[in-house]
Design an enzyme around this catalytic site. Structure first.
Site, mmCIF file in Angstrom:
data_model
loop_
_atom_site.group_PDB
_atom_site.id
_atom_site.type_symbol
_atom_site.label_atom_id
_atom_site.label_comp_id
_atom_site.label_asym_id
_atom_site.label_seq_id
_atom_site.Cartn_x
_atom_site.Cartn_y
_atom_site.Cartn_z
ATOM 1 N N SER A 199 0.852 -1.104 0.109
ATOM 2 C CA SER A 199 -0.059 0.139 -0.063
ATOM 3 C C SER A 199 0.918 1.211 -0.081
ATOM 4 C CB SER A 199 -0.701 -0.005 1.201
ATOM 5 O OG SER A 199 -1.358 1.248 1.615
ATOM 6 N N TYR B 214 -0.977 -0.712 10.279
ATOM 7 C CA TYR B 214 -1.099 -1.246 9.079
ATOM 8 C C TYR B 214 0.055 -0.522 8.086
ATOM 9 C CZ TYR B 214 -3.320 -1.493 4.338
ATOM 10 O OH TYR B 214 -3.393 -1.892 3.016
HETATM 11 N N1 LIG Z 1 -8.648 -1.758 -1.222
HETATM 12 C C1 LIG Z 1 -7.886 -0.751 -0.743
HETATM 13 O O1 LIG Z 1 -8.126 0.500 -0.691
HETATM 14 C C2 LIG Z 1 -6.361 -1.044 -0.627
HETATM 15 C C3 LIG Z 1 -5.492 0.139 -0.596
HETATM 16 C C4 LIG Z 1 -3.999 -0.264 -0.609
HETATM 17 C C5 LIG Z 1 -3.544 -1.622 -0.273
HETATM 18 N N2 LIG Z 1 -4.473 -2.768 -0.303
HETATM 19 C C6 LIG Z 1 -4.166 -4.037 -0.400
HETATM 20 O O2 LIG Z 1 -4.642 -4.978 -1.144
HETATM 21 C C7 LIG Z 1 -4.812 -5.919 -0.712
HETATM 22 C C8 LIG Z 1 -6.254 -6.516 -0.807
HETATM 23 O O3 LIG Z 1 -7.111 -5.737 -0.284
HETATM 24 P P1 LIG Z 1 -8.674 -5.642 -0.331
HETATM 25 O O4 LIG Z 1 -9.242 -4.465 -0.475
HETATM 26 O O5 LIG Z 1 -9.135 -6.613 -1.569
HETATM 27 O O6 LIG Z 1 -9.136 -6.407 0.896
HETATM 28 P P2 LIG Z 1 -10.499 -7.166 1.310
HETATM 29 O O7 LIG Z 1 -10.486 -6.917 2.926
HETATM 30 O O8 LIG Z 1 -11.549 -6.668 0.614
HETATM 31 O O9 LIG Z 1 -10.241 -8.669 1.351
HETATM 32 C C9 LIG Z 1 -9.159 -9.325 1.667
HETATM 33 C C10 LIG Z 1 -9.588 -10.975 2.160
HETATM 34 O O10 LIG Z 1 -8.330 -11.387 2.884
HETATM 35 C C11 LIG Z 1 -8.957 -12.319 3.832
HETATM 36 N N3 LIG Z 1 -8.029 -12.547 4.719
HETATM 37 C C12 LIG Z 1 -8.000 -11.798 5.790
HETATM 38 N N4 LIG Z 1 -6.979 -12.415 6.861
HETATM 39 C C13 LIG Z 1 -6.584 -13.383 6.226
HETATM 40 C C14 LIG Z 1 -5.709 -14.463 6.579
HETATM 41 N N5 LIG Z 1 -5.282 -14.315 7.814
HETATM 42 N N6 LIG Z 1 -5.608 -15.479 5.951
HETATM 43 C C15 LIG Z 1 -6.061 -15.556 4.609
HETATM 44 N N7 LIG Z 1 -7.207 -14.567 4.227
HETATM 45 C C16 LIG Z 1 -7.276 -13.754 4.852
HETATM 46 C C17 LIG Z 1 -10.300 -11.819 4.055
HETATM 47 O O11 LIG Z 1 -11.140 -12.862 4.537
HETATM 48 C C18 LIG Z 1 -10.791 -11.071 2.823
HETATM 49 O O12 LIG Z 1 -11.534 -12.021 2.037
HETATM 50 C C19 LIG Z 1 -4.516 -5.864 0.916
HETATM 51 O O13 LIG Z 1 -3.066 -6.363 1.108
HETATM 52 C C20 LIG Z 1 -4.524 -4.585 0.971
HETATM 53 O O14 LIG Z 1 -3.776 -4.253 2.331
HETATM 54 C C21 LIG Z 1 -5.960 -2.363 -0.584
#
Ligand SMILES: NC(=O)c1ccc[n+]([C@@H]2O[C@H](COP(=O)([O-])OP(=O)(O)OC[C@H]3O[C@@H](n4cnc5c(N)ncnc54)[C@H](O)[C@@H]3O)[C@@H](O)[C@H]2O)c1
Length: 259
Positions: free
Chosen positions: A152, A166
Site C-alpha cells: 500500500s 497497517y
Molecule cells: N482496498 C484498498 O483500498 C487497498 C489500498 C491499498 C492496499 N490494499 C491492499 O490490497 C490487498 C487486498 O485488499 P482488499 O481491499 O481486496 O481486501 P479485502 O478486505 O476486501 O479482502 C481481503 C481478503 O483477505 C482475507 N483474509 C484476511 N485475513 C486473512 C488471513 N489471515 N489469511 C487468509 N486470508 C485472509 C479476508 O477474508 C478477505 O476475503 C491487501 O493487501 C491490502 O492491504 C488495498
C-alpha cells in the site's frame, strides 16, 4: 502477415493468491487464470474461497480452493502441499494479497490499544513470510518463480488517516521483499511489491455518491482503482516478460503519488 506473439502467457503456471475470496484478490485470480494459469484461491473464510474458486471453474478456468489462515505457519504448509498435489505442480507464482485484518478499524496511534499492534504485523509481515517460506524452495529448485507482494502507499507515505500500524507492517514486508529479491535472483525467481493507492472498495457508495466523486477527482487519472487494474499489473509482474524486474516497489495509484 505474421501472427502477433501473445504477451504475458502463463499457460501451465500454478498461481497461489492469498485473501482471494473478495476484493482485489478476485481481480488478480481472474486475470492470472485468463492468461492460462492454474489458480489456488486462498481465503481465511472457506465459503469465500470455495465460492471464488467455483466461479472461476464455471468460467472454464482451472481453480482450486485452499482455505487457510496465513498467520498459521503449519496450516499454510499443509494446505500449500495439498493444493500442489491436486494440481500436480508446485506453486510458480505467489501473490501475497491478504493484508487487511478482519474488522480493521481506523484509529490514531494514541487511541490504539497496544494489544492491537500485533495483528497488523502478524498478518502483513509474519503471515506473508509463512506463505513465501512454503513456496520459495520449490521455485528456486525449479529455476523459475514470481513473488508479488501486495502493499500500500501507506507503506511509504505518512497519512493522518488512523492506519499507522497497517502502514508500518506494509513497510516491513516491502523491506523484506527487497532483500529476498537479492537472495533468489540467480535462481530465476523475482520478488516485487505492488503498492496500491485508493481503491474503489475502500470507499462506501457507488460512482454517483458525492464522497466517491470527490475522492475520484483527487486522483490524477480521475477515478478510483479496481480489482481489474490490480490483476493487470500482477499479470505483468508474474510473466516471463518481467524477468528483469525485481526488488522493486511499484506504485499503482492512478498517479496520486509519484516517486
Ligand atoms: N482496498 C484498498 O483500498 C487497498 C489500498 C491499498 C492496499 N490494499 C491492499 O490490497 C490487498 C487486498 O485488499 P482488499 O481491499 O481486496 O481486501 P479485502 O478486505 O476486501 O479482502 C481481503 C481478503 O483477505 C482475507 N483474509 C484476511 N485475513 C486473512 C488471513 N489471515 N489469511 C487468509 N486470508 C485472509 C479476508 O477474508 C478477505 O476475503 C491487501 O493487501 C491490502 O492491504 C488495498
Amino acid at each position: 502477415m505474421s501472427e502477433a506473439a501473445a504477451l504475458f502467457d502463463l499457460t501451465g503456471r500454478v498461481a497461489l493468491v492469498t485473501g482471494a475470496g473478495q476484493g482485489m484478490g478476485v481481480g488478480i485470480t481472474r486475470a492470472l487464470a485468463a492468461q492460462g494459469a492454474h489458480v489456488v484461491v486462498n481465503d481465511l473464510d472457506p465459503v469465500k474461497a470455495e465460492t471464488a474458486a467455483d466461479l472461476l471453474a464455471a468460467a472454464g478456468f482451472t481453480a482450486v480452493a485452499a482455505p487457510f489462515d496465513i498467520t498459521d505457519a503449519a496450516a499454510v504448509e499443509d494446505a500449500v502441499r495439498r493444493a500442489e498435489d491436486q494440481l500436480g505442480h508446485g506453486v510458480d507464482i505467489l501473490v501475497n494479497n491478504a493484508g487487511v485484518p478482519v474488522g480493521m478499524a481506523l484509529g490514531s496511534f494514541r487511541e490504539l490499544d497496544p494489544a492491537e499492534w500485533r495483528r497488523y504485523v502478524d498478518l502483513n509481515l509474519y503471515g506473508s513470510l509463512n506463505v513465501i517460506h512454503a513456496v520459495i524452495d520449490g521455485m528456486c529448485d525449479r529455476g523459475w518463480g514470481r513473488v508479488v507482494q501486495i502493499s500500500s502507499g501507506a507503506g511509504r507515505t505518512g497519512i493522518a488517516f488512523g492506519i499507522s500500524l497497517y502502514g508500518a507492517s506494509k513497510s516491513g514486508i516491502e523491506g523484506f521483499i527487497r532483500h529476498l529479491s537479492q537472495e533468489v535472483a540467480r535462481s530465476g525467481v523475482t520478488a516485487n511489491s505492488l503498492a496500491l493507492g485508493l481503491m474503489a472498495n475502500a470507499v462506501p457508495g457507488d460512482d454517483s455518491s458525492p464522497a466517491v466523486g470527490a475522492l475520484a477527482r483527487s486522483v490524477p487519472i480521475g477515478r478510483l482503482g479496481t480489482p481489474a487494474d490490480v490483476g493487470a499489473a500482477v499479470t505483468f509482474l508474474a510473466s516471463d516478460e518481467a524477468a528483469w524486474l525485481t526488488g522493486q516497489t511499484i506504485d499503482l495509484n492512478g498517479g496520486a503519488v509519484t516517486n
